[in-house]
Design an enzyme around this catalytic site. Structure first.
Site, short mmCIF file in Angstrom:
data_model
loop_
_atom_site.label_atom_id
_atom_site.label_comp_id
_atom_site.label_asym_id
_atom_site.label_seq_id
_atom_site.Cartn_x
_atom_site.Cartn_y
_atom_site.Cartn_z
N LYS A 1 2.23 -0.85 -0.38
CA LYS A 1 2.13 0.13 -1.47
C LYS A 1 0.72 0.71 -1.60
O LYS A 1 -0.21 0.25 -0.93
CB LYS A 1 2.63 -0.51 -2.77
CG LYS A 1 4.12 -0.95 -2.72
CD LYS A 1 5.05 0.21 -2.78
CE LYS A 1 6.53 0.06 -2.56
NZ LYS A 1 7.29 -1.13 -2.77
C1 LIG Z 1 8.72 -1.74 -3.23
C2 LIG Z 1 9.73 -1.29 -4.22
C3 LIG Z 1 10.22 -2.12 -5.24
C4 LIG Z 1 9.96 -3.59 -5.27
O1 LIG Z 1 8.63 -3.92 -5.32
P1 LIG Z 1 8.21 -5.45 -5.13
O2 LIG Z 1 6.80 -5.47 -5.66
O3 LIG Z 1 8.30 -5.75 -3.68
O4 LIG Z 1 9.12 -6.29 -5.95
C5 LIG Z 1 11.05 -1.59 -6.20
N1 LIG Z 1 11.42 -0.30 -6.16
C6 LIG Z 1 11.01 0.54 -5.19
C7 LIG Z 1 11.45 1.95 -5.21
C8 LIG Z 1 10.17 0.06 -4.18
O5 LIG Z 1 9.79 0.87 -3.18
#
Ligand SMILES: *Cc1c(COP(=O)(O)O)cnc(C)c1O
Length: 386
Positions: free
Chosen positions: A185
């Protein structure tokens, strides 16, 4: 010329500052939720202008607690988009609720407010938009529908740091918004997340995040802290550690620089691909600032002799890593079988899913990397032109 080494889709950017801060934490005798987590929450809250912020061990945890704090329980309906990561729907199932999926708008691939309206029933409790790729969803219309029908709004802001909608940062409002600090991210703590929203809502979420223990239970091992606590609900184990927060504090300081580089990469891709009839570029509507978590390129099948899967394989053979965001939720066996979905039930999401791919996008990309991606994409198009 094919590049010599594989270019990963989204490698993390970790500097000596993050490494030193993690080592300092390891030497500090305070490993889990503590002073650094508090500092990270405060710095994040200040950066976005949120009323309050709660650091957690994932965005999935933040979404789960956000929905719980909005009161979603057994039999409640939550309206969300099929064009998302399964976590956005899974957390509704965790609470015994029913995910009501809707299709997306063709330009942004964000939840279509007109179709949200059609799906509102007396059981609907929350609308859960996802800011796909970092482009804010149509929040004016979503808040209007929520207001008219007395519904909560939980934003899946996993991609939306830092995104702006009509001059306001995503995550600066009173409704809950959930951010992700997963390794790929825009800001990473390896695993981690943040829930923003009103103080009242986040106080409930904070208690739920640590076994349902009454306020500030993490302080019970400090000098002067009290051993006494009360469990007021059967909570979860979702707290962030100070090791994660150590990463987050420095990643947050570097965020402006990350975003500047992401913008440069996006402009270079746009310049290189805009004249190519086989490619459809991502959009940025006038009322938003895009967080550019993903650069989602769409192929025009009528212009090419190969499909998306083959396109990805040909890029991989040129040492370019890509990904697909997302396999729509309604195609996954659990949701397909439980709710009886057919692929074409959400035609915009399905048709776009079949022809989209995400190109490498990270502050780590050098100008040479960027040139390699552009050359490889244009070569694959040229070789497979219809
Ligand atoms: C990455 C992601 C999540 C989950 O994030 P985590 O921190 O891995 O739990 C939820 N929604 C979207 C759209 C994502 O891309």
């Amino acid at each position: 010329m094919t590049r010599k080494t594989f270019l990963p889709f989204s490698p993390p950017s970790i500097s000596e500052d993050e490494i030193k801060e993690v080592v300092d934490t390891l030497r500090s005798d305070w490993l889990t939720t503590g002073p650094k987590t508090k500092r990270f929450e405060e710095a994040f809250r200040e950066r976005l202008g949120s009323p309050a912020a709660l650091a957690l061990n994932s965005c999935t945890a933040a979404l789960h607690l956000g929905l719980a704090a909005l009161g979603v329980g057994r039999g409640d309906e939550v309206i969300t988009t099929t064009m998302t990561f399964a976590a956005s729907a899974n957390i509704i199932e965790h609470l015994g609720g029913r995910p009501v999926l809707v299709d997306v708008e063709p330009d942004t691939l964000n939840i279509d407010p007109a179709q949200v309206e059609e799906k509102i029933t007396t059981r609907t409790k929350v609308i859960l938009p996802v800011h796909f790729a970092g482009h804010p969803a149509a929040m004016d219309q979503i808040f209007e529908l929520a207001g008219d029908n007395n519904l909560g709004v939980l934003e899946d802001a996993a991609h939306a740091l830092p995104a702006v909608y009509r001059g306001k940062a995503i995550g600066s409002g009173d409704n809950p918004a959930a951010f992700s600090f997963y390794a790929t991210k825009n800001l990473t703590t390896a695993e981690g997340g943040m829930l923003t929203g009103s103080e009242e809502l986040l106080e409930q979420a904070r208690v739920l995040s640590l076994h349902g223990m009454s306020r500030d239970a993490w302080k019970r091992y400090e000098q002067g802290g009290s051993w006494y606590y009360e469990v007021v609900s059967p909570g979860y184990k979702y707290n962030m550690t100070d090791i994660q927060a150590a990463l987050g504090l420095h990643q947050l300081r570097r965020l402006e620089g990350f975003q500047r580089r992401r913008g440069e990469v996006v402009r270079a891709y746009n310049d290189a691909f805009s004249g190519c009839e086989a490619l459809e570029l991502p959009v940025e509507r006038a009322e938003v600032e895009h967080a550019w978590h993903l650069y989602v390129l769409r192929l025009r099948p009528e212009a090419l002799t190969i499909d998306r899967d083959q396109f990805i394989r040909e890029l991989e053979s040129r040492n370019i890593g890509t990904s697909v965001h997302f396999i729509p939720v309604h195609l996954h066996p659990y949701y397909r079988d439980k709710y009886g979905y057919a692929a074409g039930d959400f035609p915009v999401a399905y048709e776009n899913y079949r022809r989209l791919l995400s190109l490498p996008l990270s502050p780590r990309l050098t100008n040479e990397d960027l040139a390699d991606v552009i050359e490889a994409v244009l070569q694959v198009v040229k070789r497979n032109w219809r």
